[in-house]
Scaffold this motif. Structure first.
Motif, PDB file in Angstrom:
ATOM      1  N   ASP A 193       0.688  -1.331  -0.059  1.00 45.48           N
ATOM      2  CA  ASP A 193       0.059  -0.035  -0.016  1.00 45.48           C
ATOM      3  C   ASP A 193       0.930   1.170  -0.054  1.00 45.48           C
ATOM      4  O   ASP A 193       0.363   2.344  -0.103  1.00 45.48           O
ATOM      5  CB  ASP A 193      -0.921   0.077   1.280  1.00 45.48           C
ATOM      6  CG  ASP A 193      -0.264  -0.016   2.492  1.00 45.48           C
ATOM      7  OD1 ASP A 193       0.880  -0.010   2.420  1.00 45.48           O
ATOM      8  OD2 ASP A 193      -1.009   0.019   3.587  1.00 45.48           O
ATOM      9  N   ALA A 194       2.328   1.187  -0.040  1.00 50.34           N
ATOM     10  CA  ALA A 194       3.146   2.431   0.075  1.00 50.34           C
ATOM     11  C   ALA A 194       3.628   2.472  -1.679  1.00 50.34           C
ATOM     12  O   ALA A 194       4.617   3.198  -1.962  1.00 50.34           O
ATOM     13  CB  ALA A 194       4.302   2.255   0.793  1.00 50.34           C
ATOM     14  N   GLY A 195       3.224   1.233  -2.499  1.00 44.90           N
ATOM     15  CA  GLY A 195       3.675   1.522  -3.872  1.00 44.90           C
ATOM     16  C   GLY A 195       4.770   0.940  -4.250  1.00 44.90           C
ATOM     17  O   GLY A 195       5.243   0.999  -5.314  1.00 44.90           O
ATOM     18  N   GLN A 196       5.168  -0.105  -3.608  1.00 41.56           N
ATOM     19  CA  GLN A 196       6.197  -1.101  -4.061  1.00 41.56           C
ATOM     20  C   GLN A 196       5.523  -2.181  -4.900  1.00 41.56           C
ATOM     21  O   GLN A 196       4.305  -2.532  -4.654  1.00 41.56           O
ATOM     22  CB  GLN A 196       6.808  -1.678  -2.842  1.00 41.56           C
ATOM     23  CG  GLN A 196       7.716  -0.804  -1.962  1.00 41.56           C
ATOM     24  CD  GLN A 196       8.168  -1.501  -0.919  1.00 41.56           C
ATOM     25  OE1 GLN A 196       7.714  -1.991  -0.163  1.00 41.56           O
ATOM     26  NE2 GLN A 196       9.607  -1.394  -0.611  1.00 41.56           N
ATOM     27  N   ARG A 197       6.256  -2.683  -5.912  1.00 41.26           N
ATOM     28  CA  ARG A 197       5.468  -3.727  -6.834  1.00 41.26           C
ATOM     29  C   ARG A 197       6.430  -4.731  -7.009  1.00 41.26           C
ATOM     30  O   ARG A 197       7.762  -4.440  -7.314  1.00 41.26           O
ATOM     31  CB  ARG A 197       5.366  -2.881  -8.150  1.00 41.26           C
ATOM     32  CG  ARG A 197       5.384  -3.746  -9.524  1.00 41.26           C
ATOM     33  CD  ARG A 197       5.385  -3.130 -10.663  1.00 41.26           C
ATOM     34  NE  ARG A 197       5.182  -3.997 -11.798  1.00 41.26           N
ATOM     35  CZ  ARG A 197       6.387  -4.355 -12.505  1.00 41.26           C
ATOM     36  NH1 ARG A 197       7.500  -4.065 -11.890  1.00 41.26           N
ATOM     37  NH2 ARG A 197       6.443  -5.088 -13.441  1.00 41.26           N
ATOM     38  N   LEU A 198       5.970  -6.115  -7.034  1.00 41.33           N
ATOM     39  CA  LEU A 198       6.954  -7.008  -7.301  1.00 41.33           C
ATOM     40  C   LEU A 198       6.419  -7.663  -8.833  1.00 41.33           C
ATOM     41  O   LEU A 198       5.128  -7.845  -8.992  1.00 41.33           O
ATOM     42  CB  LEU A 198       6.775  -8.322  -6.450  1.00 41.33           C
ATOM     43  CG  LEU A 198       7.351  -9.627  -6.632  1.00 41.33           C
ATOM     44  CD1 LEU A 198       8.735  -9.412  -6.602  1.00 41.33           C
ATOM     45  CD2 LEU A 198       6.902 -10.649  -5.711  1.00 41.33           C
ATOM     46  N   GLY A 199       7.405  -7.580  -9.721  1.00 44.76           N
ATOM     47  CA  GLY A 199       6.924  -7.844 -11.182  1.00 44.76           C
ATOM     48  C   GLY A 199       7.263  -9.363 -11.575  1.00 44.76           C
ATOM     49  O   GLY A 199       7.425  -9.989 -10.647  1.00 44.76           O
ATOM     50  N   GLN A 200       7.265  -9.573 -12.763  1.00 44.77           N
ATOM     51  CA  GLN A 200       7.230 -11.012 -13.161  1.00 44.77           C
ATOM     52  C   GLN A 200       8.549 -11.403 -13.185  1.00 44.77           C
ATOM     53  O   GLN A 200       9.049 -12.934 -13.030  1.00 44.77           O
ATOM     54  CB  GLN A 200       7.038 -11.223 -14.735  1.00 44.77           C
ATOM     55  CG  GLN A 200       5.573 -11.008 -14.835  1.00 44.77           C
ATOM     56  CD  GLN A 200       4.626 -12.095 -14.765  1.00 44.77           C
ATOM     57  OE1 GLN A 200       5.153 -12.951 -14.228  1.00 44.77           O
ATOM     58  NE2 GLN A 200       3.333 -11.753 -14.794  1.00 44.77           N
ATOM     59  N   GLY A 201       9.526 -10.576 -12.910  1.00 42.38           N
ATOM     60  CA  GLY A 201      11.064 -11.318 -12.745  1.00 42.38           C
ATOM     61  C   GLY A 201      12.243 -11.016 -14.012  1.00 42.38           C
ATOM     62  O   GLY A 201      13.317 -11.119 -13.613  1.00 42.38           O
ATOM     63  N   GLY A 202      11.433 -10.366 -15.004  1.00 44.36           N
ATOM     64  CA  GLY A 202      12.547 -10.106 -16.000  1.00 44.36           C
ATOM     65  C   GLY A 202      13.062  -8.838 -15.916  1.00 44.36           C
ATOM     66  O   GLY A 202      14.179  -8.451 -16.609  1.00 44.36           O
ATOM     67  N   GLY A 203      12.595  -7.851 -15.281  1.00 50.18           N
ATOM     68  CA  GLY A 203      13.020  -6.556 -15.181  1.00 50.18           C
ATOM     69  C   GLY A 203      12.768  -5.473 -16.316  1.00 50.18           C
ATOM     70  O   GLY A 203      13.332  -4.392 -16.299  1.00 50.18           O
ATOM     71  N   HIS A 204      11.870  -6.064 -17.156  1.00 50.92           N
ATOM     72  CA  HIS A 204      11.678  -5.137 -18.443  1.00 50.92           C
ATOM     73  C   HIS A 204      11.327  -3.843 -18.032  1.00 50.92           C
ATOM     74  O   HIS A 204      11.627  -2.836 -18.345  1.00 50.92           O
ATOM     75  CB  HIS A 204      10.806  -5.871 -19.258  1.00 50.92           C
ATOM     76  CG  HIS A 204      11.352  -7.291 -19.757  1.00 50.92           C
ATOM     77  ND1 HIS A 204      12.316  -7.031 -20.648  1.00 50.92           N
ATOM     78  CD2 HIS A 204      11.043  -8.253 -19.598  1.00 50.92           C
ATOM     79  CE1 HIS A 204      12.715  -8.416 -20.666  1.00 50.92           C
ATOM     80  NE2 HIS A 204      11.669  -9.325 -20.193  1.00 50.92           N
ATOM     81  N   TYR A 205      10.138  -3.779 -17.179  1.00 48.28           N
ATOM     82  CA  TYR A 205       9.689  -2.602 -16.638  1.00 48.28           C
ATOM     83  C   TYR A 205      10.332  -1.564 -15.949  1.00 48.28           C
ATOM     84  O   TYR A 205      10.576  -0.414 -15.965  1.00 48.28           O
ATOM     85  CB  TYR A 205       8.169  -2.771 -15.888  1.00 48.28           C
ATOM     86  CG  TYR A 205       7.184  -2.980 -17.051  1.00 48.28           C
ATOM     87  CD1 TYR A 205       6.098  -2.190 -17.616  1.00 48.28           C
ATOM     88  CD2 TYR A 205       6.692  -4.450 -17.237  1.00 48.28           C
ATOM     89  CE1 TYR A 205       5.373  -2.228 -18.537  1.00 48.28           C
ATOM     90  CE2 TYR A 205       5.686  -4.692 -18.122  1.00 48.28           C
ATOM     91  CZ  TYR A 205       4.931  -3.743 -18.977  1.00 48.28           C
ATOM     92  OH  TYR A 205       3.937  -3.984 -19.631  1.00 48.28           O
ATOM     93  N   ASP A 206      11.027  -2.411 -14.986  1.00 44.27           N
ATOM     94  CA  ASP A 206      12.087  -1.658 -14.148  1.00 44.27           C
ATOM     95  C   ASP A 206      13.126  -1.052 -14.914  1.00 44.27           C
ATOM     96  O   ASP A 206      13.356   0.367 -14.806  1.00 44.27           O
ATOM     97  CB  ASP A 206      12.744  -2.391 -13.095  1.00 44.27           C
ATOM     98  CG  ASP A 206      11.488  -2.784 -11.860  1.00 44.27           C
ATOM     99  OD1 ASP A 206      10.815  -2.029 -11.478  1.00 44.27           O
ATOM    100  OD2 ASP A 206      11.940  -3.825 -11.321  1.00 44.27           O
TER     101      ASP A 206
END
Length: 190
Positions: free
Chosen positions: A131-144
């Motif tokens: 709820d503070a805006g951290q995100r766990l993505g798919q793991g490929g790092g493309h968006y980061d």
């Protein structure tokens, strides 16, 4: 990071179970248009980046139609091949998908002749969020990686309410979201 990998596995299973429990008729009504508070983050005429959702991801087709009908240009991720960086290209046909093809990761993406465009606002898929805006993505790092290279982009995570967690392991390359939207809540802006 092993902790992230284990969390991804657990959260993917939880997301799959959550989505399977939503009746098809109810799921068809979700994510049709962004909540009112989200409009403050979206400049008039901005290019809007979305994604072509897989079965368990928060669906985006309603948002795509909404933004196109509101006069925005909509762009989706595109990969030349599995080792190429993510780019974005225009998507104009959310009804038939005639301007999409299957890309390097088995996901529908704009065809190679679609104009490359940069989103100013980017809706990002996720596996888990806080709820503070951290995100766990798919793991490929493309968006980061893409967000790190385009620091002025407004990043908005899209997910299900069941994907909320108390905390996430983070690394220096993890990009925070400006907001996160679910079927029932808008977290942020942060």
């Amino acid at each position: 990071m092993k902790e992230k990998a284990a969390l991804r596995k657990t959260m993917r299973a939880a997301r799959r179970d959550h989505v399977a429990a939503i009746p098809d008729m109810v799921r068809a009504l979700l994510f049709k248009q962004p909540p009112a508070g989200l409009s403050d983050l979206i400049p008039d005429g901005a290019n809007i980046g979305l994604y072509h959702a897989t079965d368990d991801e928060a669906p985006t087709n309603g948002y795509i139609k909404h933004f196109l009908e509101s006069g925005h240009k909509v762009v989706l991720p595109r990969f030349t091949d599995a080792s190429s960086p993510m780019e974005f290209a225009e998507h104009t046909d959310p009804f038939e998908g005639s301007d999409l093809e299957t890309g390097a990761f088995g996901i529908r993406q704009p065809t190679g002749d679609a104009a490359e465009e940069q989103p100013e606002v980017l809706f990002v898929p996720l596996i888990a969020y806080t709820d503070a805006g951290q995100r766990l993505g798919q793991g490929g790092g493309h968006y980061d990686r893409w967000l790190a290279g385009h620091p002025g982009t407004v990043a908005i995570g899209m997910g299900w309410d069941s994907q909320l967690v108390d905390a996430l392991p983070t690394e220096p390359h993890d990009q925070p979201m400006h907001a996160i939207v679910t079927p029932t809540r808008l977290y942020g802006p942060f």
